[in-house]
Design a protein around this motif. Structure first.
Motif, short mmCIF file in Angstrom:
data_model
loop_
_atom_site.label_atom_id
_atom_site.label_comp_id
_atom_site.label_asym_id
_atom_site.label_seq_id
_atom_site.Cartn_x
_atom_site.Cartn_y
_atom_site.Cartn_z
N ILE A 1 -8.59 0.49 -2.04
CA ILE A 1 -9.45 1.34 -3.36
C ILE A 1 -10.45 1.61 -2.28
CG2 ILE A 1 -11.45 0.26 -4.81
CD1 ILE A 1 -8.72 -1.12 -6.30
N SER A 2 -10.89 0.68 -1.12
CA SER A 2 -11.95 0.15 -0.59
C SER A 2 -11.95 1.17 0.42
CB SER A 2 -12.60 -0.66 0.21
OG SER A 2 -11.61 -0.91 0.86
N ARG A 3 -11.31 2.73 0.72
CA ARG A 3 -11.49 3.44 1.64
C ARG A 3 -10.60 4.55 1.51
NH1 ARG A 3 -5.97 0.82 3.74
NH2 ARG A 3 -4.37 2.51 3.69
N GLU A 4 -10.37 5.22 0.46
CA GLU A 4 -10.07 5.90 -0.55
C GLU A 4 -11.07 7.12 -0.96
OE1 GLU A 4 -8.77 9.46 -1.08
OE2 GLU A 4 -6.86 7.49 -1.31
N ILE B 1 -10.35 10.87 -7.85
CA ILE B 1 -9.36 10.65 -8.50
C ILE B 1 -8.41 9.19 -8.18
CG2 ILE B 1 -7.25 11.78 -9.38
CD1 ILE B 1 -9.09 14.40 -9.69
N GLY B 2 -8.32 10.13 -6.78
CA GLY B 2 -7.51 8.86 -5.79
C GLY B 2 -8.19 7.61 -6.39
N ASN C 1 -0.89 10.29 6.12
CA ASN C 1 -1.89 9.95 5.20
C ASN C 1 -2.83 11.12 5.29
OD1 ASN C 1 -1.88 7.42 4.03
ND2 ASN C 1 -1.91 6.55 5.66
N ALA C 2 -2.78 12.31 6.47
CA ALA C 2 -2.99 12.93 6.94
C ALA C 2 -2.49 14.44 6.02
CB ALA C 2 -3.44 13.46 8.47
N LEU C 3 -1.85 14.10 5.07
CA LEU C 3 -1.47 14.74 3.83
C LEU C 3 -1.47 15.76 3.44
CD1 LEU C 3 2.79 14.45 4.49
CD2 LEU C 3 1.71 15.31 5.77
N GLY C 4 -2.57 14.27 2.68
CA GLY C 4 -3.57 14.26 1.65
C GLY C 4 -2.81 14.11 -0.57
N ILE C 5 -1.35 13.94 0.39
CA ILE C 5 -0.89 13.44 -1.02
C ILE C 5 -1.40 12.41 -1.67
CG2 ILE C 5 1.05 12.80 -2.68
CD1 ILE C 5 2.86 13.62 0.38
N GLY C 6 -1.97 11.29 -1.79
CA GLY C 6 -2.72 10.92 -2.39
C GLY C 6 -1.99 9.91 -3.21
N PRO C 7 -2.96 8.64 -3.78
CA PRO C 7 -2.57 7.44 -4.42
C PRO C 7 -1.74 8.73 -5.59
CG PRO C 7 -4.81 7.34 -3.97
CD PRO C 7 -4.17 8.54 -3.24
N GLY C 8 -0.21 8.71 -6.52
CA GLY C 8 -0.39 8.96 -7.24
C GLY C 8 0.28 10.44 -7.85
N PHE D 1 -1.69 11.84 -6.90
CA PHE D 1 -3.32 13.14 -7.17
C PHE D 1 -4.60 13.96 -6.28
CE2 PHE D 1 -2.16 11.03 -11.27
CZ PHE D 1 -1.69 11.99 -11.85
N GLY D 2 -4.11 13.85 -5.00
CA GLY D 2 -4.38 13.92 -3.73
C GLY D 2 -5.40 12.62 -3.26
N GLY D 3 -5.82 12.99 -1.78
CA GLY D 3 -6.63 11.31 -1.62
C GLY D 3 -6.09 11.09 0.48
#
Length: 280
Positions: free
Chosen positions: A36-39, A43-44, A232-239, A241-243
């Motif tokens: 949470i602190s680094r996202e 949306i992520g 993490n550089a792929l950008g898929i993100g949490p759920g 939704f990107g991140g």
């Protein structure tokens, strides 16, 4: 020689079925808060905050963190100075699963036959892995495995020439292929070496390590960091939704292998990343 009743194993398995599904482990809570602190994606970050809220609600109300309460995967480390009495070990484990899923009001997800698909009604049988270890204790680890993350698993028999970079490239490409299906942020278990069947078990055992705990060998801990950074550089993100937080961590486990082989396996845990242990 220490004597232990298998009924104690049944009781431990029952309790761990409920705890692992309803209570986020400390390492998962910490990984979620750190994420949470680094996202950077709003949306992520919102998805991660909802994941953390879900963890709190599940523990406070003693309900499952996810409706998919999974296959009960049980790891037993049995001290060679322990004598088990009172019944059959596997029967005792299955009974613990049966009671845990009934008493915890957990979804029953197991079908008796892979093609005829009739539900067993009690989430048995469990998948059981047994190791004989030194000592007079029994360690029970319960790791419920949901279908979404388990479906995004793979085994690849690479040529030895693929090397370090070939492994990294394959794992990252696989996570790109998996996308949102394993319910990210994931924990990425990577098995390297052994044989066809051993490497899959290595990948699953890697998921039992505390989230983010580095491999003791600096060579592999650096490799874990490299894979995590690229995933993490792929950008898929949490759920999905990107991140920036597609994975909480990458854990590698290895085993010696044949000179002509380089087995590789990837096993993913979803964002609930469940595992609880007890020592008897």
């Amino acid at each position: 020689m220490r004597t232990l009743s298998v009924h104690e194993i049944t009781d431990a398995v029952r309790r761990l079925c409920i705890e692992s599904n309803c209570r986020a482990s400390k390492d998962l809570v910490q990984a979620t808060c750190d994420a949470i602190s680094r996202e950077e994606s709003p949306i992520g970050r919102s998805v991660l905050e909802q994941i953390r809220l879900n963890q709190q609600i599940a523990e406070n109300e003693e309900i499952a963190m996810c409706q998919d309460t999974g296959v009960a995967v049980v790891f037993l480390e049995i001290g060679q100075e322990v004598h088990l009495e009172g019944g059959d070990l596997e029967t005792a484990v299955h009974e613990g699963v049966r009671r845990g899923y009934k008493d915890g009001f957990l979804r029953k997800s197991i079908v008796a036959d892979p093609l005829r698909r009739t539900n067993t009604g009690d989430n048995t049988p469990a998948v059981i892995h047994v190791r004989i270890v030194p000592g007079d204790r029994v360690r029970v680890t319960l790791a419920p495995k949901g279908g979404g993350s388990e479906n995004m698993s793979t085994v690849k028999m690479l040529p030895p020439s693929a090397g370090r970079e070939g492994i990294i490239r394959y794992v990252v490409d696989w996570l790109f292929h998996a996308g949102a299906n394993p319910c990210p942020p994931t924990v990425v278990g990577v098995g390297i070496g052994g044989t066809f069947e051993k490497v899959a078990l290595l990948a699953k055992q890697a998921l039992l390590r505390p989230i983010g705990a580095p491999h003791p060998d600096p060579f592999y801990s650096e490799m874990e960091r490299d894979i995590l950074e690229r995933v993490n550089a792929l950008g898929i993100g949490p759920g999905g939704f990107g991140g920036r937080v597609t994975a909480f961590a990458v854990h590698i486990e290895t085993h010696p292998c044949h000179i002509a082989s380089l087995p590789l396996a990837v096993n993913l845990n979803c964002h609930v990343s469940r595992h609880q242990s007890a020592e008897l």
